[in-house]
Design a protein around this motif. Structure first.
Motif, PDB file in Angstrom:
ATOM      1  N   HIS A   1      -6.832  10.177  -8.367  1.00 43.45           N
ATOM      2  CA  HIS A   1      -7.544   9.188  -9.192  1.00 43.45           C
ATOM      3  C   HIS A   1      -7.218   7.773  -8.765  1.00 43.45           C
ATOM      4  N   TRP A   2      -6.048   7.595  -8.164  1.00 47.53           N
ATOM      5  CA  TRP A   2      -5.553   6.247  -7.878  1.00 47.53           C
ATOM      6  C   TRP A   2      -5.227   6.121  -6.399  1.00 47.53           C
ATOM      7  N   THR A   3      -5.200   4.871  -5.937  1.00 50.29           N
ATOM      8  CA  THR A   3      -4.776   4.613  -4.553  1.00 50.29           C
ATOM      9  C   THR A   3      -3.510   3.746  -4.600  1.00 50.29           C
ATOM     10  N   ALA A   4      -2.940   3.543  -3.401  1.00 48.79           N
ATOM     11  CA  ALA A   4      -1.709   2.746  -3.326  1.00 48.79           C
ATOM     12  C   ALA A   4      -1.918   1.349  -3.905  1.00 48.79           C
ATOM     13  N   ASP A   5      -3.175   0.861  -3.891  1.00 51.85           N
ATOM     14  CA  ASP A   5      -3.449  -0.486  -4.434  1.00 51.85           C
ATOM     15  C   ASP A   5      -3.288  -0.535  -5.956  1.00 51.85           C
ATOM     16  N   ASP A   6      -3.287   0.633  -6.594  1.00 49.44           N
ATOM     17  CA  ASP A   6      -3.191   0.648  -8.056  1.00 49.44           C
ATOM     18  C   ASP A   6      -1.752   0.549  -8.560  1.00 49.44           C
ATOM     19  N   ILE A   7      -0.804   0.573  -7.625  1.00 49.82           N
ATOM     20  CA  ILE A   7       0.602   0.510  -8.044  1.00 49.82           C
ATOM     21  C   ILE A   7       1.304  -0.563  -7.229  1.00 49.82           C
ATOM     22  N   GLY A   8       2.464  -0.969  -7.693  1.00 54.57           N
ATOM     23  CA  GLY A   8       3.237  -1.978  -6.967  1.00 54.57           C
ATOM     24  C   GLY A   8       3.845  -1.388  -5.695  1.00 54.57           C
ATOM     25  N   PRO A   9       4.322  -2.271  -4.798  1.00 52.44           N
ATOM     26  CA  PRO A   9       4.844  -1.809  -3.504  1.00 52.44           C
ATOM     27  C   PRO A   9       6.122  -0.985  -3.626  1.00 52.44           C
ATOM     28  N   ASP A  10       6.784  -1.065  -4.774  1.00 53.72           N
ATOM     29  CA  ASP A  10       8.066  -0.356  -4.899  1.00 53.72           C
ATOM     30  C   ASP A  10       7.928   1.058  -5.444  1.00 53.72           C
ATOM     31  N   PHE A  11       6.718   1.445  -5.873  1.00 56.35           N
ATOM     32  CA  PHE A  11       6.596   2.744  -6.544  1.00 56.35           C
ATOM     33  C   PHE A  11       6.917   3.904  -5.592  1.00 56.35           C
ATOM     34  N   ALA A  12       6.268   3.917  -4.423  1.00 60.44           N
ATOM     35  CA  ALA A  12       6.498   5.038  -3.490  1.00 60.44           C
ATOM     36  C   ALA A  12       7.942   5.054  -2.981  1.00 60.44           C
ATOM     37  N   PRO A  13       8.501   3.901  -2.559  1.00 51.34           N
ATOM     38  CA  PRO A  13       9.918   3.929  -2.145  1.00 51.34           C
ATOM     39  C   PRO A  13      10.855   4.333  -3.286  1.00 51.34           C
ATOM     40  N   MET A  14      10.503   3.956  -4.531  1.00 53.52           N
ATOM     41  CA  MET A  14      11.338   4.352  -5.672  1.00 53.52           C
ATOM     42  C   MET A  14      11.360   5.876  -5.797  1.00 53.52           C
ATOM     43  N   LEU A  15      10.178   6.518  -5.614  1.00 44.84           N
ATOM     44  CA  LEU A  15      10.136   7.984  -5.699  1.00 44.84           C
ATOM     45  C   LEU A  15      10.896   8.621  -4.544  1.00 44.84           C
ATOM     46  N   ASP A  16      10.774   8.011  -3.338  1.00 50.51           N
ATOM     47  CA  ASP A  16      11.535   8.552  -2.204  1.00 50.51           C
ATOM     48  C   ASP A  16      13.038   8.495  -2.501  1.00 50.51           C
ATOM     49  N   ALA A  17      13.462   7.381  -3.098  1.00 51.52           N
ATOM     50  CA  ALA A  17      14.878   7.252  -3.444  1.00 51.52           C
ATOM     51  C   ALA A  17      15.269   8.328  -4.459  1.00 51.52           C
TER      52      ALA A  17
ATOM     53  N   GLU B   1       8.535   2.990 -23.486  1.00 51.15           N
ATOM     54  CA  GLU B   1       7.496   1.997 -23.835  1.00 51.15           C
ATOM     55  C   GLU B   1       6.354   1.968 -22.818  1.00 51.15           C
ATOM     56  N   HIS B   2       6.495   2.731 -21.729  1.00 52.57           N
ATOM     57  CA  HIS B   2       5.442   2.743 -20.695  1.00 52.57           C
ATOM     58  C   HIS B   2       4.698   4.076 -20.628  1.00 52.57           C
ATOM     59  N   GLN B   3       4.846   4.915 -21.650  1.00 53.95           N
ATOM     60  CA  GLN B   3       4.144   6.202 -21.653  1.00 53.95           C
ATOM     61  C   GLN B   3       2.643   5.970 -21.830  1.00 53.95           C
ATOM     62  N   VAL B   4       1.829   6.733 -21.056  1.00 51.62           N
ATOM     63  CA  VAL B   4       0.368   6.574 -21.105  1.00 51.62           C
ATOM     64  C   VAL B   4      -0.269   7.957 -21.272  1.00 51.62           C
ATOM     65  N   PRO B   5      -1.517   8.024 -21.737  1.00 53.28           N
ATOM     66  CA  PRO B   5      -2.187   9.317 -21.795  1.00 53.28           C
ATOM     67  C   PRO B   5      -2.448   9.871 -20.396  1.00 53.28           C
ATOM     68  N   GLU B   6      -2.749  11.189 -20.340  1.00 50.59           N
ATOM     69  CA  GLU B   6      -2.878  11.858 -19.033  1.00 50.59           C
ATOM     70  C   GLU B   6      -3.863  11.150 -18.111  1.00 50.59           C
ATOM     71  N   GLU B   7      -4.989  10.666 -18.639  1.00 50.75           N
ATOM     72  CA  GLU B   7      -6.006  10.078 -17.742  1.00 50.75           C
ATOM     73  C   GLU B   7      -5.526   8.793 -17.068  1.00 50.75           C
ATOM     74  N   ARG B   8      -4.429   8.196 -17.572  1.00 48.36           N
ATOM     75  CA  ARG B   8      -3.917   6.989 -16.917  1.00 48.36           C
ATOM     76  C   ARG B   8      -2.618   7.248 -16.147  1.00 48.36           C
ATOM     77  N   GLN B   9      -2.190   8.500 -16.157  1.00 49.29           N
ATOM     78  CA  GLN B   9      -0.936   8.853 -15.490  1.00 49.29           C
ATOM     79  C   GLN B   9      -1.052   8.700 -13.977  1.00 49.29           C
ATOM     80  N   ILE B  10       0.015   8.220 -13.361  1.00 47.48           N
ATOM     81  CA  ILE B  10       0.053   8.062 -11.904  1.00 47.48           C
ATOM     82  C   ILE B  10       0.583   9.339 -11.242  1.00 47.48           C
ATOM     83  N   ALA B  11       1.633   9.923 -11.822  1.00 46.73           N
ATOM     84  CA  ALA B  11       2.309  11.068 -11.195  1.00 46.73           C
ATOM     85  C   ALA B  11       1.331  12.209 -10.939  1.00 46.73           C
TER      86      ALA B  11
END
Ligand SMILES: CCCCCCCC(=O)SCCNC(=O)CCNC(=O)[C@H](O)C(C)(C)COP(=O)(O)OP(=O)(O)OC[C@H]1O[C@@H](n2cnc3c(N)ncnc32)[C@H](O)[C@@H]1OP(=O)(O)O
Length: 207
Positions: free
Chosen positions: A18-34, A68-78
């Protein structure tokens, strides 16, 4: 055949990110790798009490902040973003080397997080991979949404952790709503596991 439509947008499927890398900040993918590295090191660690206590505090504080950042499924990134691993930590990360309409092939390495016993991958982590890879093929472009009805996995030899493995998936046949897909997981020339799966195309009232 009465089936649910995959998506109004051409080329998109039920399973498309549903989303592309542009929809998240630059640290999201490296944060998950960490986080992935962390999982493997945690599984392999024998912790002193002071470090365990420190980590518990860190996790409790971070967990509170996530509330405080929980969202419904349709807005989930994971699991819904077009980056390696799809932004989730459930299924081990894999690379695709071949993507054809009826065939996929790729590579992965199960880290320590996925250890069962004696250097072998935990058995349940293998159907997890197969469901993801075969599900991706079953729900590829031009195919209406389908869900796994069964995954029959045969464990043919020990699947080693921390070793590059190769997998394949191919559409064996389609009979009405039934998509039969098979797959393999190998280490060098050794077959570790294979799978026969049935995916059923959903009817309009199914989801
Ligand atoms: C990249 C990430 C990709 C992720 C993709 C992953 C996909 C998933 O994991 S989905 C999650 C796991 N799967 C599920 O939760 C599915 C749960 N089950 C269901 O929703 C339903 O049982 C469903 C939709 C599969 C089938 O229900 P329904 O449409 O009512 O099936 P039904 O009409 O009874 O059966 C149709 C045919 O399939 C056959 N069939 C149904 N289930 C099975 C089964 N488990 N084994 C063998 N045959 C089956 C029936 O016998 C029937 O055959 P025939 O037409 O020859 O008589």
């Amino acid at each position: 055949m009465e089936v649910a439509s995959a998506s109004a947008e051409p080329g998109r499927t039920w399973n498309s990110p549903h989303w592309t890398a542009d929809d998240i900040g630059p640290d999201f993918a490296p944060m998950l790798d960490a986080m992935r590295v962390f999982h493997h090191r945690l599984a392999g660690a024998r912790l002193p009490d002071d470090l365990t206590e420190e980590m518990r505090g860190i996790f409790e504080r971070l967990g509170e902040r996530l509330l405080e950042h929980q969202v419904p499924e349709e807005r989930q990134i994971a699991g819904r973003i077009d980056i390696p691993g799809r932004g989730q930590l459930l299924v081990p990360n894999y690379e695709l080397d071949a993507v054809e309409p009826d065939f996929l092939a790729g590579r992965l390495t199960y880290g320590r997080h996925f250890l069962g016993r004696n250097g072998a991958v935990y058995g349940g982590a293998i159907p997890l991979l197969f469901d993801s890879v075969l599900g991706r093929l079953a729900n590829g472009p031009g195919r209406p949404a389908s869900r796994t009805a069964y995954l029959h996995v045969d464990y043919r030899s020990i699947t080693p952790i921390e070793t590059e493995l190769r997998f394949t998936a191919e559409v064996a046949r389609q009979e009405g709503r039934k998509r039969f897909i098979r797959g393999t997981l190998s280490h060098g020339g050794t077959l570790c596991a294979d799978v026969d799966a049935l995916f059923l195309v959903l009817r309009p009232h199914q989801r």
